[in-house]
Enzyme design. Structure first.
Site, PDB file in Angstrom:
ATOM      1  CG  HIS A  79      -1.881  -1.153   1.244  1.00 32.05           C
ATOM      2  ND1 HIS A  79      -2.619  -1.483   2.356  1.00 32.05           N
ATOM      3  CD2 HIS A  79      -2.202  -2.081   0.299  1.00 32.05           C
ATOM      4  CE1 HIS A  79      -3.356  -2.556   2.096  1.00 32.05           C
ATOM      5  NE2 HIS A  79      -3.103  -2.942   0.856  1.00 32.05           N
TER       6      HIS A  79
ATOM      7  CG  HIS B 273      -7.510  -3.045  -1.887  1.00 31.80           C
ATOM      8  ND1 HIS B 273      -6.959  -1.984  -1.195  1.00 31.80           N
ATOM      9  CD2 HIS B 273      -6.760  -4.131  -1.568  1.00 31.80           C
ATOM     10  CE1 HIS B 273      -5.941  -2.423  -0.470  1.00 31.80           C
ATOM     11  NE2 HIS B 273      -5.794  -3.722  -0.690  1.00 31.80           N
TER      12      HIS B 273
ATOM     13  CG  ASP C 243      -3.257  -5.105  -2.866  1.00 30.53           C
ATOM     14  OD1 ASP C 243      -2.855  -4.256  -2.050  1.00 30.53           O
ATOM     15  OD2 ASP C 243      -3.996  -6.053  -2.547  1.00 30.53           O
TER      16      ASP C 243
ATOM     17  CG  HIS D  70       0.298  -9.636  -2.608  1.00 30.17           C
ATOM     18  ND1 HIS D  70       0.258  -8.319  -3.024  1.00 30.17           N
ATOM     19  CD2 HIS D  70      -0.622  -9.747  -1.619  1.00 30.17           C
ATOM     20  CE1 HIS D  70      -0.645  -7.673  -2.291  1.00 30.17           C
ATOM     21  NE2 HIS D  70      -1.191  -8.510  -1.446  1.00 30.17           N
TER      22      HIS D  70
END
Length: 303
Positions: free
Chosen positions: A78, A237, A241, A264
């Site tokens: 973030h 969001h 990310d 991720h």
């Protein structure tokens, strides 16, 4: 010339780690040209530095973790997203613990901190990585791809079989030449399911999580009293990310990222594959800012 940027002043904040639940002191400091973003574990003696680079990513469960030997910094995405969105090339990030504070679960508080510190242009050209050809990684039905694009664009699709998600937009494409990161993406919060929280806590994850720093979803709907900040906050969001994860290339991107159910781990695999394939990208600078396909907000004086 598009120049590199750092912070004008030092700025501090306090928060809790999303996964550790620990109180964390955060200090953002200016850094010299070509430093990049460097995380510093100031609670250790001697202080351990970890450059924000793709090759330093260790764990990718629930967040992106940077490692240097047995020293780690969790949940960097973030803050890195805010750095990328504001075009910060060089900064030191000092932490009093092993995790970046979660703040409100978005990049918004970090944007505010950086803007409060002020931005300073430096006497060196900003280096961009330009995507020259398609690069893709897949894991089952998940996919992450870079394609050439004259600007910076992030397209993302999520696919949750849940009534809260089915009723809302699950795909979005943001072209940052015409869309403000600060207004349209930075305030999108992380989200989680009530049904997962017991499992996460058992595994020492999400110990600091609450409706104060995440969108919490149960079988009936969103538990947060104030609801969503954007109709498509969930997928926004994921875009936030991805922008943070992509900044681990160490430079701003000229190209498009496309993600389908990517997280991720896959984002990092894509970066590593791109770095290996040296014919898929080039480093460029712009002597004349008007010829660049990307522009940034003008540096403003610290308030």
């Amino acid at each position: 010339m598009i120049k590199q940027r750092t912070l004008k002043n030092i700025i501090r904040a306090t928060g809790v780690g999303l996964h550790s639940g620990e109180k964390v002191y955060l200090t953002l400091k200016p850094a010299p040209v070509d430093t990049g973003i460097v995380f510093c574990r100031a609670d250790l003696d001697p202080v351990v530095q970890i450059p924000a680079r793709a090759e330093n990513v260790g764990e990718t469960t629930m967040s992106t973790t940077l490692v240097n030997g047995d020293v780690k910094v969790d949940t960097v995405e973030h803050l890195l997203s805010a750095m990328a969105g504001l075009g910060i090339d060089n900064a030191y990030v000092e932490l009093s613990a092993s995790e970046v504070p979660i703040m409100d679960g978005s990049a918004g508080p970090f944007v505010f901190l950086i803007q409060s510190a002020g931005l300073e242009e430096q006497d060196a050209a900003k280096k961009f990585i330009r995507i020259l050809r398609e690069v893709t990684v897949e894991d089952g039905d998940k996919r992450a791809t870079f394609v050439p694009f004259d600007g910076f664009k992030v397209s993302f699709e999520i696919d949750f079989d849940h009534p809260v998600f089915r009723d809302r937009t699950q795909s979005a494409s943001v072209d940052f030449s015409s869309t403000s990161f600060v207004k349209e993406v930075s305030r999108a919060r992380t989200f989680g399911f009530m049904s997962d929280i017991e499992y996460l806590r058992k595994h020492n994850l999400a110990l600091g999580g609450s409706v104060e720093n995440a969108i919490v979803v149960d079988s009936d709907g969103v538990l947060n009293e104030d609801g969503l900040r954007y109709e498509d906050e969930f997928v926004k969001h994921k875009i936030l990310d991805a922008i943070g994860d992509l900044y681990l290339l160490g430079n701003s991107l000229i190209g498009e990222f496309k993600g389908f159910k990517s997280g991720h781990a896959l984002n990092n695999q894509l970066l590593r594959k791109l770095i290996e394939q040296k014919d898929a990208w080039e480093v460029v600078t712009f002597e004349d800012a008007s010829t660049a396909p990307i522009s940034y907000m003008r540096p403003v004086a610290a308030v």
